[in-house]
Write a protein that holds these residues in place. Sequence first.
Motif, PDB file in Angstrom:
ATOM      1  N   CYS A 160      27.904  35.569  39.022  1.00  0.00           N
ATOM      2  CA  CYS A 160      28.302  35.689  40.506  1.00  0.00           C
ATOM      3  C   CYS A 160      27.382  36.101  41.594  1.00  0.00           C
ATOM      4  CB  CYS A 160      29.665  36.441  40.316  1.00  0.00           C
ATOM      5  SG  CYS A 160      31.095  35.742  39.609  1.00  0.00           S
ATOM      6  N   VAL A 198      31.900  32.657  41.306  1.00  0.00           N
ATOM      7  CA  VAL A 198      32.249  33.184  42.518  1.00  0.00           C
ATOM      8  C   VAL A 198      31.226  33.307  43.303  1.00  0.00           C
ATOM      9  CG1 VAL A 198      33.629  34.824  43.737  1.00  0.00           C
ATOM     10  CG2 VAL A 198      34.412  34.061  41.353  1.00  0.00           C
ATOM     11  N   ARG A 214      36.706  32.724  39.002  1.00  0.00           N
ATOM     12  CA  ARG A 214      35.522  31.855  38.941  1.00  0.00           C
ATOM     13  C   ARG A 214      35.920  30.232  38.840  1.00  0.00           C
ATOM     14  NH1 ARG A 214      32.057  34.197  35.867  1.00  0.00           N
ATOM     15  NH2 ARG A 214      30.324  33.046  35.923  1.00  0.00           N
ATOM     16  N   THR A 220      33.905  28.794  43.231  1.00  0.00           N
ATOM     17  CA  THR A 220      35.028  29.332  44.013  1.00  0.00           C
ATOM     18  C   THR A 220      34.041  30.080  44.949  1.00  0.00           C
ATOM     19  OG1 THR A 220      36.482  29.886  42.226  1.00  0.00           O
ATOM     20  CG2 THR A 220      36.795  30.974  44.308  1.00  0.00           C
TER      21      THR A 220
END
Length: 343
Positions: A160, A198, A214, A220
Motif C-alpha cells: 500500500c 490502497v 485493498r 482503492t
Amino acid sequence: MFRLDELVAHLGGELVGDPAVAVRRVATLDQAGEGDLAFLANRKYAARLADCRASAVIVAPEARELTALPRIVTADPYVYFARVAQLFNPPAAVPAGVHATAAVEADLPASASVGAGASVEAGARIGEDVVIGPGCHIGRGVTIGAGSRLHANVTVYHGCVIGARCILHAGAVIGADGFGFARDRDGSWIKIPQVGRVVIGDDVEVGANTTIDRGALDDTVIGNGVKLDNQIQIAHNVRIGEKTAVAGCVGIAGSTVIGARCMIGGQAGIIGHLSIADDVVVSAGTLVTKSIHRAGVYTANLPVQPHPEWVKNFAHLRHLDSLVDRIRALEQGLDKADPTESD
C-alpha cells in the motif's frame, strides 16, 4: 503566546485595536477569559460578544463594529480560528530513532521514528520525518511519504501507498482484503484474492479504527486532502476525490466513485458501483441507492418523532400500495365518465 500583530503578520487579516495585546489560546465566546482569543463564526451568536471576557476576538467584516474589544477582521473567522489553533498547538515533537523493541527490516532515514513494538517489513520505503507509533505494523513494500504520522497500532498491509504529511489515527487498518467471494452452487463461498492496493494521496487524515480495503484487481484510491473520521468502512476499489470529507460511521460499498470536495454526513450508507459527482453533500443518516450526477445537498431520512406517532404513520405506509391501487381505479372511472353528463 502571540501578540495580535504577530498573528496578523503570520496569517493576514485586519487588526483593529491594540497590536501589543498578547493571547495564549483560542476559546469560545462563552468560555474565553483574560489571555484568550475568541471567535464569532456565526452571526446568530453576535449577542454573546457583549459579555465576552476575551482579550481579543476574531470577527467577520460585517461584525467589526459589534464589539470594542481588540479584534482581527477576516473574511472567514472559523478558518482563521483553525489556523491560529494550529499555531498554538503544534504536534508534539517525537525524537528520531528506532525503539529497542521494534523490529525493522527496511532501510530508514535517520529522521524517522519507530515506536515500541512496531514492525517494518522488508522493502518498505519510509520518507523523511515519518513517525511510526507504538505497535504499528508496516507490511512489505509499503511506501510512506515524508512527514506522515501513524499513531499507535496502525496496520498497513503489503504494497500500500501513503502520501506525504498524512495522519493515521490509532487502530486504522489500511489494505485488508476486500469482501470478495463467489457463491458456489452448494451455497459455499469461494474467496476471490484481493490483489490491488490502497493508494492514499498527500495531506490525508484517517480517523481511529477506520478501515480501507485493498482493491480486488485495481487499487482503492483516496485523493489528496481527503479527511476521514473515525470508524468508517471503505470497501475495495472505492475512489474518493480530493478534499472530500467523510464523517464517522459511514459505510461505502465496493467500486463506488465519489467526486472531489464532497461532504458525507455521519452514519450515511452508500451502496456499491455508484458514481457521486463533485461538490455533493450527503446528509447524516442518508442511504444512497443510486448515482448522483449533479452537485447539491441530498437527504433521505425521517426526522425523529414520538413512538406512537411513528407507529401510526408506519401503519399508513404499510397500506400505501392498496391506496395507490384505489386512486388508480378512481382515475380510470373518471376517465370513462361521459364529460357531457351532468347532474
